[in-house]
Design a protein around this motif. Structure first.
Motif, PDB file in Angstrom:
ATOM      1  N   PRO A 162      48.195   0.696   3.482  1.00 13.59           N
ATOM      2  CA  PRO A 162      48.079   1.288   4.668  1.00 13.59           C
ATOM      3  C   PRO A 162      49.240   2.154   5.050  1.00 13.59           C
ATOM      4  CG  PRO A 162      48.389  -0.949   5.363  1.00 13.59           C
ATOM      5  CD  PRO A 162      48.200  -0.795   3.932  1.00 13.59           C
ATOM      6  N   GLY A 163      49.188   3.372   5.900  1.00  7.83           N
ATOM      7  CA  GLY A 163      50.296   4.528   5.950  1.00  7.83           C
ATOM      8  C   GLY A 163      49.730   5.329   6.528  1.00  7.83           C
ATOM      9  N   PRO A 164      50.211   6.661   6.471  1.00  7.61           N
ATOM     10  CA  PRO A 164      49.969   7.962   7.167  1.00  7.61           C
ATOM     11  C   PRO A 164      48.584   8.460   7.100  1.00  7.61           C
ATOM     12  CG  PRO A 164      52.255   8.056   6.455  1.00  7.61           C
ATOM     13  CD  PRO A 164      51.414   7.008   5.493  1.00  7.61           C
ATOM     14  N   ALA A 165      47.772   8.861   7.963  1.00  3.10           N
ATOM     15  CA  ALA A 165      46.521   9.564   7.887  1.00  3.10           C
ATOM     16  C   ALA A 165      46.681  10.683   9.096  1.00  3.10           C
ATOM     17  CB  ALA A 165      45.492   8.711   8.415  1.00  3.10           C
ATOM     18  N   ALA A 166      46.426  11.953   8.730  1.00  2.00           N
ATOM     19  CA  ALA A 166      46.716  13.010   9.712  1.00  2.00           C
ATOM     20  C   ALA A 166      45.762  12.594  10.958  1.00  2.00           C
ATOM     21  CB  ALA A 166      46.271  14.228   9.000  1.00  2.00           C
ATOM     22  N   CYS A 167      44.465  12.341  10.627  1.00  2.00           N
ATOM     23  CA  CYS A 167      43.417  12.169  11.767  1.00  2.00           C
ATOM     24  C   CYS A 167      43.591  11.158  12.806  1.00  2.00           C
ATOM     25  CB  CYS A 167      41.828  11.867  11.195  1.00  2.00           C
ATOM     26  SG  CYS A 167      42.074  10.393  10.070  1.00  2.00           S
ATOM     27  N   VAL A 168      44.511   9.995  12.312  1.00  3.41           N
ATOM     28  CA  VAL A 168      44.926   9.143  13.429  1.00  3.41           C
ATOM     29  C   VAL A 168      46.118   9.536  14.136  1.00  3.41           C
ATOM     30  CG1 VAL A 168      45.567   6.709  13.606  1.00  3.41           C
ATOM     31  CG2 VAL A 168      43.657   7.224  12.124  1.00  3.41           C
ATOM     32  N   THR A 169      46.946  10.255  13.216  1.00  4.29           N
ATOM     33  CA  THR A 169      48.269  10.665  13.783  1.00  4.29           C
ATOM     34  C   THR A 169      47.945  11.875  15.058  1.00  4.29           C
ATOM     35  OG1 THR A 169      49.312  10.435  11.853  1.00  4.29           O
ATOM     36  CG2 THR A 169      50.468  11.821  13.411  1.00  4.29           C
TER      37      THR A 169
ATOM     38  N   THR B 242      46.197   9.210   3.457  1.00  2.00           N
ATOM     39  CA  THR B 242      45.491   8.183   3.019  1.00  2.00           C
ATOM     40  C   THR B 242      44.373   8.595   1.910  1.00  2.00           C
ATOM     41  OG1 THR B 242      46.078   6.864   4.874  1.00  2.00           O
ATOM     42  CG2 THR B 242      44.286   5.954   3.175  1.00  2.00           C
ATOM     43  N   PRO B 243      44.583   8.202   0.723  1.00  3.52           N
ATOM     44  CA  PRO B 243      43.296   8.659  -0.445  1.00  3.52           C
ATOM     45  C   PRO B 243      42.079   7.857  -0.070  1.00  3.52           C
ATOM     46  CG  PRO B 243      45.320   7.724  -1.403  1.00  3.52           C
ATOM     47  CD  PRO B 243      45.585   7.728  -0.037  1.00  3.52           C
ATOM     48  N   ALA B 244      41.058   8.684  -0.362  1.00  5.79           N
ATOM     49  CA  ALA B 244      39.582   8.332   0.032  1.00  5.79           C
ATOM     50  C   ALA B 244      39.141   8.801   1.258  1.00  5.79           C
ATOM     51  CB  ALA B 244      39.456   6.834  -0.256  1.00  5.79           C
ATOM     52  N   ILE B 245      40.036   9.352   2.247  1.00 10.83           N
ATOM     53  CA  ILE B 245      39.594   9.661   3.503  1.00 10.83           C
ATOM     54  C   ILE B 245      39.288  11.086   3.505  1.00 10.83           C
ATOM     55  CG2 ILE B 245      40.109  10.003   5.987  1.00 10.83           C
ATOM     56  CD1 ILE B 245      39.867   7.169   5.359  1.00 10.83           C
ATOM     57  N   SER B 246      38.139  11.683   3.385  1.00  9.40           N
ATOM     58  CA  SER B 246      37.841  13.085   3.065  1.00  9.40           C
ATOM     59  C   SER B 246      38.352  13.502   1.742  1.00  9.40           C
ATOM     60  CB  SER B 246      38.068  14.038   4.386  1.00  9.40           C
ATOM     61  OG  SER B 246      37.864  15.228   4.056  1.00  9.40           O
ATOM     62  N   ASP B 247      38.375  12.740   0.891  1.00 11.91           N
ATOM     63  CA  ASP B 247      39.209  13.084  -0.275  1.00 11.91           C
ATOM     64  C   ASP B 247      38.348  12.433  -1.655  1.00 11.91           C
ATOM     65  OD1 ASP B 247      42.107  13.134  -1.475  1.00 11.91           O
ATOM     66  OD2 ASP B 247      41.312  10.960  -2.167  1.00 11.91           O
TER      67      ASP B 247
END
Length: 278
Positions: free
Chosen positions: A111-118, A86-91
Protein backbone atom coordinates in the motif's frame (compact mmCIF):
# COMPACT_ATOMS: atom_id res chain seq x y z
CA UNK A 1 9.62 -22.42 -7.19
CA UNK A 2 7.45 -19.87 -8.97
CA UNK A 3 8.10 -16.18 -8.51
CA UNK A 4 5.68 -13.64 -7.11
CA UNK A 5 4.06 -10.37 -8.21
CA UNK A 6 4.46 -7.30 -5.97
CA UNK A 7 2.01 -4.46 -6.68
CA UNK A 8 4.03 -1.42 -5.58
CA UNK A 9 2.47 1.98 -4.95
CA UNK A 10 4.79 4.85 -5.88
CA UNK A 11 4.56 8.61 -5.13
CA UNK A 12 1.98 10.75 -6.95
CA UNK A 13 4.26 13.76 -6.59
CA UNK A 14 6.41 14.02 -3.49
CA UNK A 15 9.12 11.34 -3.58
CA UNK A 16 9.21 11.20 0.23
CA UNK A 17 5.84 9.43 0.13
CA UNK A 18 7.37 6.13 -0.99
CA UNK A 19 7.39 3.47 1.72
CA UNK A 20 10.46 1.69 3.07
CA UNK A 21 8.90 -1.63 2.09
CA UNK A 22 8.42 -0.58 -1.54
CA UNK A 23 12.03 0.59 -1.71
CA UNK A 24 13.23 -2.75 -0.37
CA UNK A 25 11.11 -4.77 -2.79
CA UNK A 26 12.16 -2.68 -5.80
CA UNK A 27 15.77 -3.51 -4.91
CA UNK A 28 15.17 -7.21 -4.25
CA UNK A 29 12.97 -8.28 -7.17
CA UNK A 30 14.42 -9.58 -10.44
CA UNK A 31 12.36 -7.34 -12.71
CA UNK A 32 10.27 -4.15 -12.52
CA UNK A 33 7.29 -3.85 -14.88
CA UNK A 34 6.76 -0.10 -15.37
CA UNK A 35 4.03 1.82 -17.18
CA UNK A 36 6.64 4.21 -18.60
CA UNK A 37 10.27 3.26 -18.04
CA UNK A 38 11.34 6.86 -18.75
CA UNK A 39 9.35 8.05 -15.72
CA UNK A 40 10.28 5.17 -13.45
CA UNK A 41 14.03 5.47 -14.14
CA UNK A 42 13.92 8.90 -12.47
CA UNK A 43 12.48 7.32 -9.32
CA UNK A 44 14.97 4.45 -9.38
CA UNK A 45 17.93 6.77 -9.93
CA UNK A 46 16.81 8.99 -7.06
CA UNK A 47 16.95 6.05 -4.66
CA UNK A 48 19.94 4.31 -6.27
CA UNK A 49 18.01 1.25 -7.46
CA UNK A 50 19.57 -0.73 -10.33
CA UNK A 51 16.90 -3.42 -10.90
CA UNK A 52 16.17 -4.12 -14.63
CA UNK A 53 12.92 -2.78 -16.06
CA UNK A 54 10.48 -3.74 -18.78
CA UNK A 55 7.54 -1.70 -20.12
CA UNK A 56 4.00 -2.71 -19.25
CA UNK A 57 1.25 -0.33 -20.40
CA UNK A 58 -2.25 -0.07 -21.84
CA UNK A 59 -1.21 -0.95 -25.40
CA UNK A 60 0.68 -4.16 -24.58
CA UNK A 61 -1.07 -5.21 -21.37
CA UNK A 62 -2.48 -8.55 -22.57
CA UNK A 63 0.56 -9.99 -24.36
CA UNK A 64 3.05 -8.51 -21.91
CA UNK A 65 1.06 -9.84 -18.94
CA UNK A 66 1.27 -13.30 -20.50
CA UNK A 67 5.05 -12.89 -20.84
CA UNK A 68 5.41 -11.70 -17.23
CA UNK A 69 3.35 -14.62 -15.96
CA UNK A 70 5.63 -17.00 -17.84
CA UNK A 71 8.63 -15.32 -16.23
CA UNK A 72 7.11 -15.70 -12.77
CA UNK A 73 6.28 -19.34 -13.46
CA UNK A 74 10.00 -19.76 -14.16
CA UNK A 75 10.90 -18.26 -10.76
CA UNK A 76 11.26 -14.55 -11.54
CA UNK A 77 9.96 -12.08 -8.92
CA UNK A 78 8.27 -9.05 -10.52
CA UNK A 79 7.39 -5.63 -9.10
CA UNK A 80 4.58 -3.76 -10.87
CA UNK A 81 4.63 0.04 -10.80
CA UNK A 82 2.58 2.71 -12.52
CA UNK A 83 3.65 6.25 -13.42
CA UNK A 84 2.24 7.51 -10.13
CA UNK A 85 0.13 6.01 -7.37
CA UNK A 86 -1.23 2.51 -6.92
CA UNK A 87 -1.12 0.07 -9.88
CA UNK A 88 -4.36 -1.62 -11.01
CA UNK A 89 -6.48 1.37 -9.91
CA UNK A 90 -7.86 2.64 -13.24
CA UNK A 91 -4.68 1.14 -14.65
CA UNK A 92 -3.61 -1.72 -17.00
CA UNK A 93 -2.19 -3.54 -13.98
CA UNK A 94 -5.61 -5.10 -13.40
CA UNK A 95 -5.01 -7.33 -16.45
CA UNK A 96 -1.73 -8.65 -15.01
CA UNK A 97 -3.41 -9.32 -11.66
CA UNK A 98 -6.18 -11.25 -13.43
CA UNK A 99 -3.73 -13.39 -15.37
CA UNK A 100 -1.70 -14.09 -12.23
CA UNK A 101 -4.78 -15.49 -10.51
CA UNK A 102 -5.60 -17.62 -13.55
CA UNK A 103 -2.07 -19.04 -13.53
CA UNK A 104 -1.95 -19.56 -9.77
CA UNK A 105 0.84 -16.99 -9.26
CA UNK A 106 1.12 -15.55 -5.75
CA UNK A 107 0.74 -11.79 -5.47
CA UNK A 108 0.59 -9.09 -2.84
CA UNK A 109 -0.06 -5.35 -2.78
CA UNK A 110 2.26 -2.90 -1.05
CA UNK A 111 0.00 0.00 0.00
CA UNK A 112 0.90 3.60 -0.58
CA UNK A 113 -0.23 6.75 -2.40
CA UNK A 114 -3.43 6.91 -4.48
CA UNK A 115 -4.61 10.21 -5.94
CA UNK A 116 -8.32 9.38 -5.48
CA UNK A 117 -8.02 8.77 -1.72
CA UNK A 118 -5.62 11.69 -1.25
CA UNK A 119 -8.10 14.05 -2.96
CA UNK A 120 -11.03 12.71 -0.95
CA UNK A 121 -9.28 13.33 2.37
CA UNK A 122 -8.58 17.00 1.56
CA UNK A 123 -11.86 17.71 -0.26
CA UNK A 124 -13.86 18.74 2.80
CA UNK A 125 -16.76 16.58 1.53
CA UNK A 126 -18.22 13.46 3.12
CA UNK A 127 -15.71 10.59 3.27
CA UNK A 128 -17.93 7.90 4.84
CA UNK A 129 -19.31 6.66 1.51
CA UNK A 130 -17.77 7.34 -1.88
CA UNK A 131 -17.47 5.97 -5.41
CA UNK A 132 -14.59 6.26 -7.85
CA UNK A 133 -15.28 6.81 -11.55
CA UNK A 134 -11.69 7.57 -12.69
CA UNK A 135 -11.74 9.15 -16.19
CA UNK A 136 -15.15 9.40 -17.86
CA UNK A 137 -15.20 7.41 -21.13
CA UNK A 138 -14.48 9.26 -24.37
CA UNK A 139 -17.36 7.52 -26.19
CA UNK A 140 -20.23 10.04 -26.13
CA UNK A 141 -23.03 7.52 -25.61
CA UNK A 142 -21.24 5.67 -22.81
CA UNK A 143 -20.27 8.99 -21.23
CA UNK A 144 -23.90 10.16 -21.18
CA UNK A 145 -25.02 6.86 -19.65
CA UNK A 146 -22.50 7.08 -16.79
CA UNK A 147 -23.32 10.73 -16.12
CA UNK A 148 -27.01 9.76 -15.98
CA UNK A 149 -26.19 7.05 -13.42
CA UNK A 150 -24.32 9.61 -11.31
CA UNK A 151 -27.35 11.89 -11.30
CA UNK A 152 -28.93 9.92 -8.42
CA UNK A 153 -25.67 8.89 -6.72
CA UNK A 154 -25.85 9.71 -2.99
CA UNK A 155 -22.18 8.88 -2.32
CA UNK A 156 -19.33 11.35 -2.82
CA UNK A 157 -18.06 10.94 -6.41
CA UNK A 158 -14.36 11.04 -7.37
CA UNK A 159 -13.22 11.55 -10.96
CA UNK A 160 -9.92 12.15 -12.74
CA UNK A 161 -9.56 14.62 -15.58
CA UNK A 162 -6.85 16.04 -17.82
CA UNK A 163 -6.45 19.84 -17.67
CA UNK A 164 -7.51 20.47 -21.29
CA UNK A 165 -10.81 18.62 -20.71
CA UNK A 166 -11.62 20.00 -17.25
CA UNK A 167 -13.92 22.83 -18.41
CA UNK A 168 -15.99 20.52 -20.62
CA UNK A 169 -16.36 17.86 -17.91
CA UNK A 170 -17.42 20.42 -15.30
CA UNK A 171 -20.12 21.70 -17.67
CA UNK A 172 -21.42 18.18 -18.25
CA UNK A 173 -21.46 17.47 -14.51
CA UNK A 174 -23.35 20.71 -13.83
CA UNK A 175 -25.88 20.07 -16.60
CA UNK A 176 -26.53 16.51 -15.38
CA UNK A 177 -26.14 16.67 -11.59
CA UNK A 178 -27.22 20.24 -10.92
CA UNK A 179 -25.36 22.69 -8.70
CA UNK A 180 -23.54 20.58 -6.11
CA UNK A 181 -20.57 21.20 -3.87
CA UNK A 182 -17.29 20.26 -5.51
CA UNK A 183 -13.60 20.28 -4.66
CA UNK A 184 -11.12 20.44 -7.54
CA UNK A 185 -7.68 19.20 -6.53
CA UNK A 186 -4.50 19.68 -8.54
CA UNK A 187 -0.79 18.99 -8.08
CA UNK A 188 -1.52 16.82 -5.04
CA UNK A 189 1.49 16.35 -2.69
CA UNK A 190 3.56 18.68 -4.89
CA UNK A 191 4.90 22.16 -4.13
CA UNK A 192 1.95 23.96 -5.73
CA UNK A 193 -0.81 21.69 -4.44
CA UNK A 194 -4.19 23.40 -4.55
CA UNK A 195 -7.69 22.43 -3.45
CA UNK A 196 -10.44 24.64 -4.85
CA UNK A 197 -13.68 24.27 -2.84
CA UNK A 198 -16.69 25.66 -4.68
CA UNK A 199 -19.89 24.64 -6.47
CA UNK A 200 -20.23 23.15 -9.93
CA UNK A 201 -21.88 26.31 -11.24
CA UNK A 202 -19.09 28.55 -9.95
CA UNK A 203 -16.43 26.12 -11.19
CA UNK A 204 -17.89 26.15 -14.71
CA UNK A 205 -17.77 29.95 -14.69
CA UNK A 206 -14.19 30.04 -13.39
CA UNK A 207 -12.70 27.62 -15.90
CA UNK A 208 -14.40 29.24 -18.88
CA UNK A 209 -11.74 31.95 -18.61
CA UNK A 210 -9.01 30.33 -16.50
CA UNK A 211 -6.68 27.76 -18.03
CA UNK A 212 -6.38 24.58 -15.96
CA UNK A 213 -2.91 23.13 -15.45
CA UNK A 214 -1.75 19.78 -14.13
CA UNK A 215 -3.72 16.58 -13.61
CA UNK A 216 -7.03 17.25 -11.86
CA UNK A 217 -9.08 15.24 -9.37
CA UNK A 218 -12.73 16.27 -9.13
CA UNK A 219 -14.59 15.39 -5.92
CA UNK A 220 -18.35 15.98 -6.12
CA UNK A 221 -20.86 15.84 -3.26
CA UNK A 222 -23.46 13.11 -3.55
CA UNK A 223 -27.14 13.88 -3.96
CA UNK A 224 -28.90 14.45 -0.65
CA UNK A 225 -31.25 11.60 0.24
CA UNK A 226 -34.07 14.03 1.03
CA UNK A 227 -33.83 15.49 -2.47
CA UNK A 228 -33.78 12.06 -4.04
CA UNK A 229 -36.82 10.93 -2.07
CA UNK A 230 -38.75 14.10 -2.93
CA UNK A 231 -37.98 13.66 -6.64
CA UNK A 232 -39.07 10.02 -6.57
CA UNK A 233 -42.34 10.90 -4.82
CA UNK A 234 -42.95 13.65 -7.36
CA UNK A 235 -42.37 11.25 -10.27
CA UNK A 236 -44.85 8.74 -8.80
CA UNK A 237 -47.47 11.49 -8.44
CA UNK A 238 -47.45 11.93 -12.20
CA UNK A 239 -48.95 8.43 -12.52
CA UNK A 240 -52.53 7.56 -11.68
CA UNK A 241 -53.01 4.94 -8.93
CA UNK A 242 -53.94 2.32 -11.50
CA UNK A 243 -50.84 3.11 -13.62
CA UNK A 244 -48.69 2.93 -10.50
CA UNK A 245 -50.22 -0.46 -9.62
CA UNK A 246 -49.74 -1.73 -13.17
CA UNK A 247 -46.04 -0.86 -12.93
CA UNK A 248 -45.53 -3.34 -10.08
CA UNK A 249 -48.03 -5.94 -11.32
CA UNK A 250 -46.13 -6.10 -14.62
CA UNK A 251 -43.05 -7.11 -12.62
CA UNK A 252 -44.93 -10.15 -11.30
CA UNK A 253 -45.50 -8.70 -7.82
CA UNK A 254 -48.66 -9.90 -6.05
CA UNK A 255 -51.51 -7.40 -5.81
CA UNK A 256 -51.40 -7.04 -2.02
CA UNK A 257 -47.66 -6.38 -2.01
CA UNK A 258 -48.00 -4.03 -4.99
CA UNK A 259 -50.56 -1.96 -3.06
CA UNK A 260 -48.18 -1.74 -0.12
CA UNK A 261 -45.36 -0.57 -2.39
CA UNK A 262 -47.57 2.02 -4.09
CA UNK A 263 -48.58 3.39 -0.70
CA UNK A 264 -44.94 3.62 0.36
CA UNK A 265 -43.89 5.32 -2.89
CA UNK A 266 -46.62 7.93 -2.60
CA UNK A 267 -46.31 8.43 1.15
CA UNK A 268 -49.95 7.61 1.83
CA UNK A 269 -51.78 4.95 3.91
CA UNK A 270 -52.48 1.64 2.19
CA UNK A 271 -56.24 2.08 2.67
CA UNK A 272 -56.15 5.22 0.48
CA UNK A 273 -54.64 3.17 -2.33
CA UNK A 274 -57.35 0.53 -1.89
CA UNK A 275 -60.15 3.13 -1.85
CA UNK A 276 -58.66 5.02 -4.80
CA UNK A 277 -58.51 1.87 -6.89
CA UNK A 278 -62.13 1.09 -6.08
Amino acid sequence: MAGQLYICATPIGNLEDITLRVLRILKEVDLIAAEDTRNTIKLLNHFGIKTPMTSYHEHNKVDKARYLVEQMEAGVNVALVTDAGTPAISDPGEELVRQCYEAGISLTSLPGPAACVTALTVSGLSTRRFCFEAFLPSDKKERREILKELEKETRTVILYEAPHRLSRTLKELYETLGDREVSICKELTKTFEQVFQTTLKAAVSRFETEEARGEQVIVVAGKRREELKAEEEESWQRLSLSEHMDYYLAKGIERKEAMRMVAKDRGIPKREVYQGLL
